[in-house]
Design a protein around this motif. Structure first.
Motif, mmCIF file in Angstrom:
data_model
loop_
_atom_site.group_PDB
_atom_site.id
_atom_site.type_symbol
_atom_site.label_atom_id
_atom_site.label_comp_id
_atom_site.label_asym_id
_atom_site.label_seq_id
_atom_site.Cartn_x
_atom_site.Cartn_y
_atom_site.Cartn_z
ATOM 1 N N HIS A 1 0.841 -1.190 0.000
ATOM 2 C CA HIS A 1 0.000 0.000 0.000
ATOM 3 C C HIS A 1 0.882 1.248 0.000
ATOM 4 O O HIS A 1 2.061 1.199 0.395
ATOM 5 N N ASN B 1 -10.123 4.540 -5.747
ATOM 6 C CA ASN B 1 -10.405 4.332 -4.333
ATOM 7 C C ASN B 1 -10.831 5.636 -3.665
ATOM 8 O O ASN B 1 -10.004 6.440 -3.236
ATOM 9 N N ASP C 1 -15.606 -2.117 -2.574
ATOM 10 C CA ASP C 1 -14.393 -2.659 -3.188
ATOM 11 C C ASP C 1 -13.466 -3.307 -2.170
ATOM 12 O O ASP C 1 -12.400 -3.816 -2.519
ATOM 13 N N ALA D 1 -5.661 1.396 -0.663
ATOM 14 C CA ALA D 1 -5.632 0.194 -1.492
ATOM 15 C C ALA D 1 -4.186 -0.022 -1.946
ATOM 16 O O ALA D 1 -3.373 0.909 -1.925
ATOM 17 N N SER E 1 -3.423 -0.885 -7.616
ATOM 18 C CA SER E 1 -4.827 -1.275 -7.776
ATOM 19 C C SER E 1 -5.468 -0.529 -8.950
ATOM 20 O O SER E 1 -5.004 0.536 -9.355
ATOM 21 N N TYR E 2 -6.556 -1.093 -9.452
ATOM 22 C CA TYR E 2 -7.359 -0.492 -10.514
ATOM 23 C C TYR E 2 -6.552 -0.411 -11.826
ATOM 24 O O TYR E 2 -5.368 -0.741 -11.863
ATOM 25 N N ASN F 1 -3.594 4.905 -9.907
ATOM 26 C CA ASN F 1 -4.135 5.693 -8.788
ATOM 27 C C ASN F 1 -3.763 7.171 -8.850
ATOM 28 O O ASN F 1 -3.342 7.763 -7.846
ATOM 29 N N ASN G 1 -7.216 7.118 -3.516
ATOM 30 C CA ASN G 1 -6.214 6.395 -2.711
ATOM 31 C C ASN G 1 -5.521 7.348 -1.740
ATOM 32 O O ASN G 1 -5.924 7.427 -0.585
#
Length: 292
Positions: free
Chosen positions: A121, A176, A190, A196, A200-201, A210, A214
């Motif tokens: 993260h 996020n 999610d 996150a 991610s994504y 991101n 986030n």
């Protein structure tokens, strides 16, 4: 130390682009009027700097963050056990969901969670000073606001989001941000109530992850003319621009998960929703080859 081992960087070709937003949700933030800006070619981290990367920096240098020196940092109230909430006697006026929590820092972002559980993260509870120290160690730097927004847009113009368009349909499958009733009743569909993983994504057209949501991301740009914190007075030079919004942004309060969104904070401030990513100047000989 090999720079690129600290995270993959993407070469951003640079050029002229339309920056800002003529119809921002928060006019006081200084996004309007939109304007054309130019950036030279540069490198940008694909992701926000992670806890794993920041841990490597700390282990190599013994660096102590501002939050660790001060002994506390701001944590979103929903992450704070009730017994600790009862002990806190100060709040941020108007933003009572932020609580100054003793011992909160990059390696203990929440009272109940160790950073070991979330190494992939983005690092949080890092100040602008901390971000600059990391960048210097890594042979990189913070991006300017112009560079950051150019990269976040991924080559798209007059769009609100890095994936294009103006619609918030499917927003939470793309980035996020806060889901539920802000600020007291999160309902994360999610699975991410806080940060996150940094990758991610789906990435934008430049391969960056991101760039909205986030965590807010520090930049090297000084906050001049930004809301109640910005002014044209040089006394304001201790405030820095952050970009991109965070997992706490919600349309009802902080509608700042757009590529043009901006905020600011003092250089020594740290919170549980602010991190950074690094940039690196493209070598002069590489730029010359590009123009031949």
């Amino acid at each position: 130390m090999e720079l690129l081992l600290l995270g993959t960087m993407v070469e951003i070709r640079g050029g002229e682009f339309k920056m800002g937003n003529d119809h921002p949700p928060h006019p006081q933030d200084g996004e309007k009027p939109s304007k054309y800006a130019y950036v030279d070619p540069f490198f940008m981290d694909q992701t926000e700097v992670t806890n794993r990367q920041f841990r490597t920096f700390v282990e190599d240098t013994g660096y102590v963050t501002d939050a660790e020196r001060y002994g506390w940092s701001f944590v979103y109230k929903i992450f704070v056990p009730e017994e600790i909430v009862q002990e806190v006697d100060s709040y941020v006026v108007g933003s009572e969901w932020w609580m100054p929590i003793a011992g909160a820092s990059w390696n203990r972002p929440y009272p109940h969670q160790d950073v070991q559980d979330i190494l992939d993260h983005p690092v949080v509870h890092v100040s602008w000073n901390d971000a600059v120290a990391f960048c210097e160690w890594a042979g990189k730097r913070l991006p300017t606001e112009e560079e950051w927004e150019f990269a976040a847009r991924g080559g798209l113009e007059d769009q609100l989001f890095p994936w294009g368009g103006h619609s918030e349909e499917d927003l939470h499958s793309r980035c996020n941000t806060f889901q539920g009733s802000f600020p007291t009743h999160p309902e994360p569909q999610d699975g991410f109530q806080g940060t996150a993983p940094a990758n991610s994504y789906q990435p934008n057209n430049f391969g960056l992850y991101n760039t909205v949501g986030n965590v807010w991301e520090w930049t090297s740009s000084v906050a001049i003319g930004l809301g109640t914190h910005g002014s044209d007075d040089v006394s304001n030079l201790s405030w820095q621009i952050l970009k991109g919004g965070s997992y706490l942004c919600h349309k009802s309060y902080c509608h700042r998960y757009l590529v043009s969104s901006r905020s600011s904070n003092t250089r020594d401030s740290s919170t549980g929703h602010a991190g950074f990513r690094c940039a690196r100047t493209l070598p002069t000989n590489s730029r010359q080859r590009d123009t031949e």
